[in-house]
Design an enzyme around this catalytic site. Structure first.
Site, mmCIF file in Angstrom:
data_model
loop_
_atom_site.group_PDB
_atom_site.id
_atom_site.type_symbol
_atom_site.label_atom_id
_atom_site.label_comp_id
_atom_site.label_asym_id
_atom_site.label_seq_id
_atom_site.Cartn_x
_atom_site.Cartn_y
_atom_site.Cartn_z
ATOM 1 N N ARG A 44 42.018 28.222 47.760
ATOM 2 C CA ARG A 44 41.397 28.097 46.445
ATOM 3 C C ARG A 44 40.156 27.208 46.465
ATOM 4 O O ARG A 44 39.411 27.146 45.481
ATOM 5 C CB ARG A 44 42.404 27.549 45.436
ATOM 6 C CG ARG A 44 43.641 28.409 45.283
ATOM 7 C CD ARG A 44 44.554 27.817 44.249
ATOM 8 N NE ARG A 44 43.978 27.846 42.929
ATOM 9 C CZ ARG A 44 44.079 28.852 42.086
ATOM 10 N NH1 ARG A 44 44.741 29.928 42.419
ATOM 11 N NH2 ARG A 44 43.504 28.786 40.895
ATOM 12 N N HIS A 81 14.242 56.375 48.287
ATOM 13 C CA HIS A 81 13.566 55.744 47.146
ATOM 14 C C HIS A 81 13.296 54.268 47.390
ATOM 15 O O HIS A 81 13.152 53.496 46.442
ATOM 16 C CB HIS A 81 14.390 55.953 45.872
ATOM 17 C CG HIS A 81 14.586 57.401 45.547
ATOM 18 N ND1 HIS A 81 13.591 58.191 45.015
ATOM 19 C CD2 HIS A 81 15.652 58.221 45.736
ATOM 20 C CE1 HIS A 81 14.033 59.421 44.875
ATOM 21 N NE2 HIS A 81 15.291 59.476 45.301
ATOM 22 N N GLU A 139 31.453 47.910 49.382
ATOM 23 C CA GLU A 139 32.519 46.999 49.809
ATOM 24 C C GLU A 139 32.312 46.583 51.277
ATOM 25 O O GLU A 139 32.505 45.410 51.618
ATOM 26 C CB GLU A 139 33.880 47.689 49.604
ATOM 27 C CG GLU A 139 35.097 46.899 50.027
ATOM 28 C CD GLU A 139 35.252 45.545 49.336
ATOM 29 O OE1 GLU A 139 34.512 45.237 48.380
ATOM 30 O OE2 GLU A 139 36.111 44.768 49.779
ATOM 31 N N GLU A 166 29.959 38.159 53.036
ATOM 32 C CA GLU A 166 30.759 36.964 52.747
ATOM 33 C C GLU A 166 31.419 36.391 53.998
ATOM 34 O O GLU A 166 31.646 35.191 54.071
ATOM 35 C CB GLU A 166 31.784 37.227 51.646
ATOM 36 C CG GLU A 166 32.841 38.230 51.988
ATOM 37 C CD GLU A 166 33.801 38.480 50.831
ATOM 38 O OE1 GLU A 166 33.991 37.596 49.997
ATOM 39 O OE2 GLU A 166 34.361 39.586 50.776
ATOM 40 N N ASN A 168 41.442 21.303 37.688
ATOM 41 C CA ASN A 168 40.896 22.602 38.084
ATOM 42 C C ASN A 168 40.228 23.199 36.864
ATOM 43 O O ASN A 168 40.858 23.299 35.813
ATOM 44 C CB ASN A 168 42.053 23.507 38.564
ATOM 45 C CG ASN A 168 41.612 24.939 38.819
ATOM 46 O OD1 ASN A 168 40.431 25.197 39.035
ATOM 47 N ND2 ASN A 168 42.556 25.860 38.808
ATOM 48 N N GLY A 169 38.955 23.566 36.974
ATOM 49 C CA GLY A 169 38.251 24.145 35.831
ATOM 50 C C GLY A 169 36.994 23.360 35.523
ATOM 51 O O GLY A 169 36.500 22.598 36.361
ATOM 52 N N LYS A 205 38.854 31.615 46.358
ATOM 53 C CA LYS A 205 39.613 32.842 46.101
ATOM 54 C C LYS A 205 39.595 33.247 44.622
ATOM 55 O O LYS A 205 39.437 34.413 44.309
ATOM 56 C CB LYS A 205 41.049 32.628 46.575
ATOM 57 C CG LYS A 205 41.918 33.859 46.509
ATOM 58 C CD LYS A 205 41.613 34.806 47.637
ATOM 59 C CE LYS A 205 42.400 36.080 47.541
ATOM 60 N NZ LYS A 205 41.696 37.149 48.267
ATOM 61 N N LYS A 222 31.856 42.661 52.380
ATOM 62 C CA LYS A 222 32.717 41.990 53.377
ATOM 63 C C LYS A 222 31.845 41.327 54.449
ATOM 64 O O LYS A 222 32.116 40.215 54.876
ATOM 65 C CB LYS A 222 33.675 42.988 54.060
ATOM 66 C CG LYS A 222 34.810 43.491 53.207
ATOM 67 C CD LYS A 222 35.931 42.494 52.976
ATOM 68 C CE LYS A 222 35.802 41.726 51.703
ATOM 69 N NZ LYS A 222 36.205 42.303 50.469
HETATM 70 C C1 F6R Z 1 35.512 39.561 47.832
HETATM 71 C C2 F6R Z 1 36.365 38.986 46.816
HETATM 72 C C3 F6R Z 1 35.801 38.787 45.456
HETATM 73 C C4 F6R Z 1 36.852 39.122 44.382
HETATM 74 C C5 F6R Z 1 36.297 38.773 42.995
HETATM 75 C C6 F6R Z 1 37.267 39.144 41.895
HETATM 76 O O1 F6R Z 1 36.190 39.706 49.035
HETATM 77 O O2 F6R Z 1 37.496 38.655 47.052
HETATM 78 O O3 F6R Z 1 34.636 39.523 45.276
HETATM 79 O O4 F6R Z 1 37.147 40.475 44.467
HETATM 80 O O5 F6R Z 1 36.036 37.401 42.934
HETATM 81 O O6 F6R Z 1 38.466 38.458 42.033
HETATM 82 P P1 F6R Z 1 39.754 38.912 41.229
HETATM 83 O O7 F6R Z 1 40.156 40.233 41.759
HETATM 84 O O8 F6R Z 1 40.772 37.835 41.486
HETATM 85 O O9 F6R Z 1 39.359 38.994 39.784
#
Ligand code: F6R
Length: 615
Positions: free
Chosen positions: A27, A507, A484, A491, A104-105, A610, A488
């Site tokens: 997290r 284009h 996607e 990131e 958190n927040g 995450k 990947k």
């Molecule tokens: C990429 C990734 C992020 C999540 C995005 C949404 O690998 O994990 O792009 O997909 O932050 O997260 P959720 O699905 O938890 O809303």
């Protein structure tokens, strides 16, 4: 975004808290900290910039002096206010050191609170919004920590979860929740609070989900929950349906590699129980069949990888249900005044169920009277709680920061939503729906087949790890796969990567092509939509003509493409709409291998967290 854990029980709190933080590090990993209170009311705090291992090493170096109590809490941070330094790491304390707070927040009115504290002579020692909460709670405290926390929460704006301890109340932890997640772990003579059940899964699988604007007090013997005004509230105990092994690496170097391999079961478990007596069923449905029948427009809202799964949903739902579908980034959705009404269905996709942009999109949709169907991997999270219907993906916990198994599970859930709509609207006969479901049931084996062939992908990854960029092209459902694949790679490997709709190549993006540049092309089946296949073959020629390398993901037996592929990655032949389930897998493996070859931690990419619980 930030992992927090609190513990009261009979074991040394420091060990329990450090272990819990280890499971929450996905997290946030900018800094970490702990606070422990012993029975005589002595409160010790340790904080360190960098990953949790830095803090653990420092505590070990000092012989863990002072950290001897059985009440404690900890934090692993993803920085918002203030750089990731020792000083800004949580817990934060008041001037006397009696209170410790982890958070958190984002406390949105922190500037005003800070100014108020400074005007009254308080010296703030960090740049965080959290420190203000610690001072306010200390000033409010009059012998009842829960009352002080409630009073301060009533003044805070924004999304926050706070966990608080006070030296005068050893044996007690108070936690408050608004929007950011918090669960209570119910053990035998010990209790926990944490951002995620993973923090205490080793001890107990019995948990209580805390609702919006609620405060919990835990002790060794029990827990009590009230609202922000002190009125008791009813809670619901739930049993976590996965165990410790799901939260461990199981012999893999990284969680992500294990999670890639778990994709066949993520698909299988997400399908399970959703076709009963010849009918598609959702998990929770607080809208009746007539309401589903009345839907005349669908918006799919999500972020990042979940959004890419939503793009796949658009193709499936439009095709099966003859309904207009717009897939939209949740962060854009509510700021552009979308046209919504009672007959609009908003499908909100979120692994965590707590992504701030998606949650706000859900709230906006409901304010406009639209119906919301959530697709979520986290039981009882905020987005499903606020939705009219829910379909859970059963991918199990995903600890690697980059989404993999939850993507394929989301794609499957999207198909189920499409079939449920087709069933309600009568755009498919029941035998057609049964056939589509049977095709979905064959997908775990197809995904397992792809996993059996990824050694070639790994070798390719090592080969191209030194490239400065990689482009990804696809059409139809191959387009979200291209997006996607590029996400990947960005990131995980910190490489320039872009996904394009292949038709757009001429284009603009074609200007990027140069000698040796790897270009991944996601081929459609030569059978399903043959016309698209020949168009992509032309794209491949254009790429080759400019000296770029073609990495082609194509159906087994597609011999027409073989001569033109510098590297061919074959996937099993499956129905066109289901192709993302197989063609995404090699791209996940490719990104992970390139990242590893470049020396990066694929579970914890830099700057990411995450769950993105702030906008
Ligand atoms: C990429 C990734 C992020 C999540 C995005 C949404 O690998 O994990 O792009 O997909 O932050 O997260 P959720 O699905 O938890 O809303």
């Amino acid at each position: 975004m930030c992992g927090i854990v609190g513990y009261v029980g009979h074991r040394p709190a420091l060990d329990v808290v450090l272990q819990g933080l280890g499971r929450l590090e996905y997290r946030g990993y900018d800094s970490a900290g702990v606070a422990v209170v012993d029975g005589s009311g002595s409160l010790s705090v340790g904080r360190k910039a960098g990953p949790l291992a830095n803090l653990a090493a420092e505590l070990d170096g000092s012989g863990r002096d002072g950290f001897v109590g059985t009440t404690g809490m900890g934090h692993t941070r993803w920085a918002t206010h203030g750089a990731p330094t020792d000083r800004n790491a949580h817990p934060h304390s008041d001037a006397t050191g009696a209170v410790a707070v982890v958070h958190n927040g984002i406390i949105e009115n922190f500037a005003q609170l800070r100014a108020e504290l400074e005007a009254s002579g308080v010296e703030l020692t960090s740049e965080t919004d959290t420190e203000s909460a610690a001072h306010l709670i200390a000033r409010q405290y009059a012998g009842d920590l829960a009352a002080a926390v409630r009073a301060v929460c009533r003044r805070l704006e924004g999304a926050f979860t706070l966990v608080v301890t006070h030296a005068d109340e050893p044996g007690r932890i108070v936690a408050a929740r608004r929007s950011s997640p918090l669960v209570v772990g119910v053990g035998d003579g010990e209790h926990f609070v944490a951002s995620d059940v993973a923090a205490f899964i080793e001890t107990t699988r019995d948990a209580v989900e805390l609702g919006q604007d609620q405060v919990v007090t835990i002790s060794a013997d029990g827990y009590t929950v009230t609202d922000f005004h002190g009125d008791p509230v009813a809670t619901r105990l739930f049993h976590v349906d996965w165990d410790l092994s799901a939260a461990e690496k199981g012999g893999h170097d990284y969680f992500m590699l294990k999670e890639i391999e778990e994709q066949p079961s993520a698909v299988r478990d997400t399908l399970r129980g959703h076709f009963v007596d010849g009918r598609i069923v959702l998990d929770e449905q607080r809208m009746d069949t007539q309401e589903l029948r009345d839907v005349d427009k669908v918006f799919v809202v999500a972020c990042g990888t979940a959004y890419h799964s939503g793009l796949v949903a658009k193709y499936a739902i439009e095709h099966w249900c003859r309904l207009p579908v717009e897939a939209e980034l949740a962060s854009e959705f509510r700021y552009r005044d979308p046209v919504l009404d009672r007959s609009t269905l908003v499908v909100a996709i979120s692994q965590s169920g707590e992504t701030a942009d998606t949650l706000e999109a859900v709230r906006h949709a409901r304010e406009q009277k639209a119906r919301v169907l959530a697709i979520c991997n986290t039981n009882g999270a905020q987005i499903p709680r606020e939705s009219d219907a829910v379909l859970y993906t059963h991918a199990g916990p995903e600890i690697g920061v980059a989404a993999t198994k939850t993507f394929v599970a989301q794609v499957v859930a999207n198909y189920l939503v499409g079939l449920a709509l087709a069933q309600a609207r009568g755009t498919k006969y029941s035998d057609e729906i049964a056939r589509e479901f049977a095709e979905l049931e064959a997908m775990p084996d197809a995904v397992a087949d792809v996993l059996g062939t990824v050694e070639r992908v790994r070798a390719l990854g090592r080969d191209i790890a030194g490239s400065k960029a990689v482009l990804f092209l696809g059409r139809h459902v191959g387009y979200p796969v291209a997006l996607e694949g590029a996400l990947k790679l960005k990131e995980l490997a910190y490489m320039h990567a872009e996904g394009f709709a292949a038709g757009e190549l001429k284009h603009g993006p074609i200007a990027l092509l140069e000698e040796g540049l790897p270009v991944v092309v996601v081929m459609p089946s030569p059978k399903g939509r043959g016309v698209l296949h020949s168009k992509l073959l032309s794209n491949i020629q254009e790429i080759r003509a400019r000296g770029a390398r073609t990495i082609v993901v194509a159906e087994e037996g597609d011999d027409t493409v073989r001569p033109y592929a510098s590297h061919l990655l074959e996937v099993p032949a499956v129905p066109t709409l289901l192709q993302p389930l197989v063609s995404t897998v090699p791209l996940q493996v490719l990104a992970a291998e390139i990242a590893r070859a470049r020396g990066f931690d694929v579970d914890r990419p830099r700057n990411l967290a995450k769950s993105v619980t702030v906008e």
